[in-house]
Design a protein around this motif. Sequence first.
Motif, short mmCIF file in Angstrom:
data_model
loop_
_atom_site.label_atom_id
_atom_site.label_comp_id
_atom_site.label_asym_id
_atom_site.label_seq_id
_atom_site.Cartn_x
_atom_site.Cartn_y
_atom_site.Cartn_z
N TYR A 130 0.87 -1.18 0.00
CA TYR A 130 0.00 0.00 0.00
C TYR A 130 0.90 1.22 0.00
CZ TYR A 130 -3.28 3.55 1.76
OH TYR A 130 -4.04 4.69 1.91
N SER A 137 1.63 4.77 0.90
CA SER A 137 1.04 5.61 1.94
C SER A 137 2.08 6.56 2.53
CB SER A 137 0.50 4.71 3.05
OG SER A 137 -0.12 5.49 4.03
N PRO A 138 1.70 7.83 2.76
CA PRO A 138 2.70 8.78 3.27
C PRO A 138 3.26 8.39 4.65
CG PRO A 138 0.52 9.81 3.13
CD PRO A 138 0.42 8.47 2.49
N CYS A 141 -3.09 1.74 -4.77
CA CYS A 141 -3.07 3.20 -4.75
C CYS A 141 -4.29 3.72 -3.99
CB CYS A 141 -3.14 3.76 -6.17
SG CYS A 141 -1.93 3.05 -7.29
N GLY A 142 -4.04 4.47 -2.94
CA GLY A 142 -5.15 5.07 -2.19
C GLY A 142 -5.59 6.37 -2.82
N LYS A 181 -9.13 10.15 1.88
CA LYS A 181 -8.40 10.16 3.17
C LYS A 181 -7.53 8.91 3.29
CE LYS A 181 -8.88 12.17 6.71
NZ LYS A 181 -7.87 13.14 7.22
N ILE A 230 4.60 1.66 1.83
CA ILE A 230 5.76 2.43 1.36
C ILE A 230 5.37 3.88 1.07
CG2 ILE A 230 7.50 2.64 -0.47
CD1 ILE A 230 7.49 -0.38 -0.71
N SER A 231 6.21 4.79 1.54
CA SER A 231 6.05 6.22 1.26
C SER A 231 7.15 6.66 0.31
CB SER A 231 6.17 7.00 2.57
OG SER A 231 6.37 8.37 2.30
N TYR A 281 5.63 14.11 2.27
CA TYR A 281 4.69 15.09 1.75
C TYR A 281 3.47 14.29 1.32
CZ TYR A 281 7.40 13.30 -2.15
OH TYR A 281 8.07 12.47 -2.99
N VAL A 282 2.33 14.97 1.17
CA VAL A 282 1.10 14.23 0.83
C VAL A 282 0.64 14.59 -0.58
CG1 VAL A 282 -1.32 13.85 1.45
CG2 VAL A 282 0.41 14.00 3.24
N LEU A 283 0.45 13.56 -1.40
CA LEU A 283 -0.07 13.72 -2.76
C LEU A 283 -1.56 13.38 -2.74
CD1 LEU A 283 2.88 11.88 -4.50
CD2 LEU A 283 2.46 14.33 -4.54
N SER A 284 -2.24 13.65 -3.86
CA SER A 284 -3.68 13.40 -3.91
C SER A 284 -4.02 11.92 -4.01
CB SER A 284 -4.30 14.08 -5.13
OG SER A 284 -3.71 15.31 -5.34
N PRO A 343 3.05 7.77 -6.64
CA PRO A 343 3.97 6.93 -5.85
C PRO A 343 4.13 5.52 -6.43
CG PRO A 343 2.58 8.20 -4.38
CD PRO A 343 2.07 8.46 -5.77
#
Length: 222
Positions: free
Chosen positions: A85, A87-88, A111-112, A115, A130-131, A135-138, A143
Amino acid sequence: MRIDILTIFPDMFRGFLDESILKRAQTKGLVEILTHNLREFSGDKRKSVDDYAFGGGAGMVMMPQPIVDCIEGLQKEREYDEVIYLSPDGELLTQALANKLSMKKNIMMLCGRYKGIDQRVRDGWITREISIGDYVLSGGELPAAVLTDAIVRIIPGVLSDESSALLDSFQGELLDAPVYTRPADFRGMKVPEVLMGGDHAQIEEWRLQASAEKTRNRRPDM
Ligand code: SAM
């Protein structure tokens, strides 16, 4: 190697998978990359994949059912080494991790969006999170593309000159040395003399020194 990517936006991968090194790796039969549209696994007529968060608050959450149906459908067909998954808050992607994953046979990447995904999927079906950075992408599509590229380019036979990937930054303890091509003089800026002399020992020594200096200046932590 086979990579299955689970997403609600499979078209985002089209250009990326159909060009350059990724395309060549697939054409050569060194990797098979498939995308799966999670909406096709939705149990309702509107093909929804998200719902409100229990407890309230802003943002929707990806429902477990379409994701788990997709994962389990694939797992019925073959054994997967990892169900990842993106994930940040996951483990940070490094070259060492990409090297390790490039030796696996079958990998799934989820891919999430919104939220994120329902925590129960993370607890019950995901084997690794894995991040790609703090930083947070949409969504997890970029990723997953980054992770796919990092893994595939180091599979033996994918790059025409494999030694090139082995000398890249992060494969060892040093950043890569500066590189130059023709012309030898570009608007008065000259290529270091040693690189044009043909003395391989001297060139290697120059590259080592340049790598060490760059690493000291930019990444003293390495
Ligand atoms: N609420 C989540 C959080 O704060 O950890 C962020 C959700 S983000 C808007 C939506 C999706 O994008 C995530 O489920 C994940 O799949 C993906 N994503 C965003 N940033 C990422 C990163 N740095 N690395 C990996 N995946 C990322």
